[in-house]
Design an enzyme around this catalytic site. Sequence first.
Site, PDB file in Angstrom:
ATOM      1  N   TYR A  55       0.821  -1.210   0.000  1.00  0.00           N
ATOM      2  CA  TYR A  55       0.000   0.000   0.000  1.00  0.00           C
ATOM      3  C   TYR A  55       0.857   1.263   0.000  1.00  0.00           C
ATOM      4  O   TYR A  55       0.335   2.359  -0.231  1.00  0.00           O
ATOM      5  CB  TYR A  55      -0.908   0.047   1.234  1.00  0.00           C
ATOM      6  CG  TYR A  55      -1.885  -1.084   1.381  1.00  0.00           C
ATOM      7  CD1 TYR A  55      -2.081  -2.037   0.380  1.00  0.00           C
ATOM      8  CD2 TYR A  55      -2.617  -1.214   2.561  1.00  0.00           C
ATOM      9  CE1 TYR A  55      -2.974  -3.076   0.548  1.00  0.00           C
ATOM     10  CE2 TYR A  55      -3.523  -2.259   2.735  1.00  0.00           C
ATOM     11  CZ  TYR A  55      -3.684  -3.188   1.736  1.00  0.00           C
ATOM     12  OH  TYR A  55      -4.573  -4.218   1.927  1.00  0.00           O
ATOM     13  N   LEU A 194     -17.677  -4.193   1.940  1.00  0.00           N
ATOM     14  CA  LEU A 194     -18.853  -3.495   1.419  1.00  0.00           C
ATOM     15  C   LEU A 194     -18.881  -3.524  -0.106  1.00  0.00           C
ATOM     16  O   LEU A 194     -19.667  -2.813  -0.735  1.00  0.00           O
ATOM     17  CB  LEU A 194     -18.873  -2.049   1.912  1.00  0.00           C
ATOM     18  CG  LEU A 194     -18.931  -1.894   3.438  1.00  0.00           C
ATOM     19  CD1 LEU A 194     -18.824  -0.424   3.835  1.00  0.00           C
ATOM     20  CD2 LEU A 194     -20.209  -2.506   3.995  1.00  0.00           C
ATOM     21  N   LYS A 235     -12.828   0.454   4.430  1.00  0.00           N
ATOM     22  CA  LYS A 235     -11.981   1.638   4.297  1.00  0.00           C
ATOM     23  C   LYS A 235     -12.856   2.878   4.238  1.00  0.00           C
ATOM     24  O   LYS A 235     -13.809   2.935   3.470  1.00  0.00           O
ATOM     25  CB  LYS A 235     -11.122   1.535   3.031  1.00  0.00           C
ATOM     26  CG  LYS A 235     -10.085   2.647   2.865  1.00  0.00           C
ATOM     27  CD  LYS A 235     -10.607   3.887   2.184  1.00  0.00           C
ATOM     28  CE  LYS A 235     -10.934   3.674   0.721  1.00  0.00           C
ATOM     29  NZ  LYS A 235     -11.393   4.948   0.080  1.00  0.00           N
ATOM     30  N   SER A 236     -12.531   3.869   5.040  1.00  0.00           N
ATOM     31  CA  SER A 236     -13.176   5.172   4.933  1.00  0.00           C
ATOM     32  C   SER A 236     -12.276   6.222   5.559  1.00  0.00           C
ATOM     33  O   SER A 236     -11.719   6.008   6.633  1.00  0.00           O
ATOM     34  CB  SER A 236     -14.542   5.199   5.615  1.00  0.00           C
ATOM     35  OG  SER A 236     -15.115   6.492   5.476  1.00  0.00           O
ATOM     36  N   ARG A 241     -18.519   8.403   8.551  1.00  0.00           N
ATOM     37  CA  ARG A 241     -18.658   7.028   8.074  1.00  0.00           C
ATOM     38  C   ARG A 241     -17.838   6.061   8.925  1.00  0.00           C
ATOM     39  O   ARG A 241     -18.257   4.937   9.169  1.00  0.00           O
ATOM     40  CB  ARG A 241     -18.239   6.929   6.603  1.00  0.00           C
ATOM     41  CG  ARG A 241     -19.448   6.971   5.672  1.00  0.00           C
ATOM     42  CD  ARG A 241     -19.070   6.671   4.243  1.00  0.00           C
ATOM     43  NE  ARG A 241     -19.418   7.787   3.384  1.00  0.00           N
ATOM     44  CZ  ARG A 241     -18.552   8.620   2.835  1.00  0.00           C
ATOM     45  NH1 ARG A 241     -17.264   8.476   3.060  1.00  0.00           N
ATOM     46  NH2 ARG A 241     -18.952   9.604   2.071  1.00  0.00           N
ATOM     47  N   ASN A 245     -19.412   2.859  10.643  1.00  0.00           N
ATOM     48  CA  ASN A 245     -18.892   1.516  10.372  1.00  0.00           C
ATOM     49  C   ASN A 245     -18.524   0.777  11.654  1.00  0.00           C
ATOM     50  O   ASN A 245     -18.599  -0.454  11.724  1.00  0.00           O
ATOM     51  CB  ASN A 245     -17.669   1.596   9.461  1.00  0.00           C
ATOM     52  CG  ASN A 245     -18.020   1.981   8.033  1.00  0.00           C
ATOM     53  OD1 ASN A 245     -19.183   1.957   7.643  1.00  0.00           O
ATOM     54  ND2 ASN A 245     -17.009   2.348   7.255  1.00  0.00           N
TER      55      ASN A 245
END
Length: 279
Positions: A55, A194, A235-236, A241, A245
């Site tokens: 990443y 998601l 991921k956010s 959010r 989550n």
Amino acid sequence: MSGIAEEITTAEVTPGVRIPFIGLGTWPLTGEDAAAAVSSAIASGYRHIDTAENYANEAAVGKGIRRSGIERGQLFLTTKFNTGWHSQRGVRDAFGEAVKRLGTDYLDLFLVHWPNPAQGRFVEACEGLQELVDDGSIRAWGVSNFKPAHLRLVQDTGLDVPLNQVQVDPEHGQPGQLGYHRENGILTAAYSPLGRSGSFLGHPAVSGPARELGKTPAQIVLRWHVQQGRVAIPKSADQQRQRENLDVFSFALTQAQLDAINALETGAPPRLDSDTYFH
């Protein structure tokens, strides 16, 4: 978290090592975006952060952790290494580089990111990970994107695989893969929990319970994961959010609701084939 609350919000990876069911996924965030997302998530209550060598954000994740002010022992930190390190010695070197980038001296969970079966050294990598557990460098190890055939080769050496992180969402339920995990005591961690398009979030199987329970469709799907014993890593970078989550432990879905979401399974394979894709 402790006692009953810990039992509800965490899963056991290996004896004495528990992983929060909801983690923060950090791909494809990099630089300040990644650091800000991590510090925001920790402020919102996250205690599980997931990153990877590939990443290119481990240093930024470490920066976000330090910025949060949280004690390292309060956090569950997962990272993954690339196939260039697939050997017992290579895994030790991968660990050294990872903790240097992250700015920590140990890892809670270290994963083989992709098996790369053509290279034929992922079993050695798993053996190297067990050595890191044995000497206290990491608390637990696992794999990612391993099919049952790959898992069997590791198990043939006598190693028990504690966890496999794979793509799972309502349309990519991977029943065969997850069945193998259950039969062999392997904890499932779902990435892209998601989905990538989110098309199923508007399906009545998801939107119906969301209306009835006063929750978002995303919360319904995350609850679907954790209620069936899976770790989920959405991921956010948006704090609202992130909080939503994480807020999936105050309600439950009925068996009929779980079954309706399970029925969204399309039979489609994961987006990437781990027999041929790797890094």
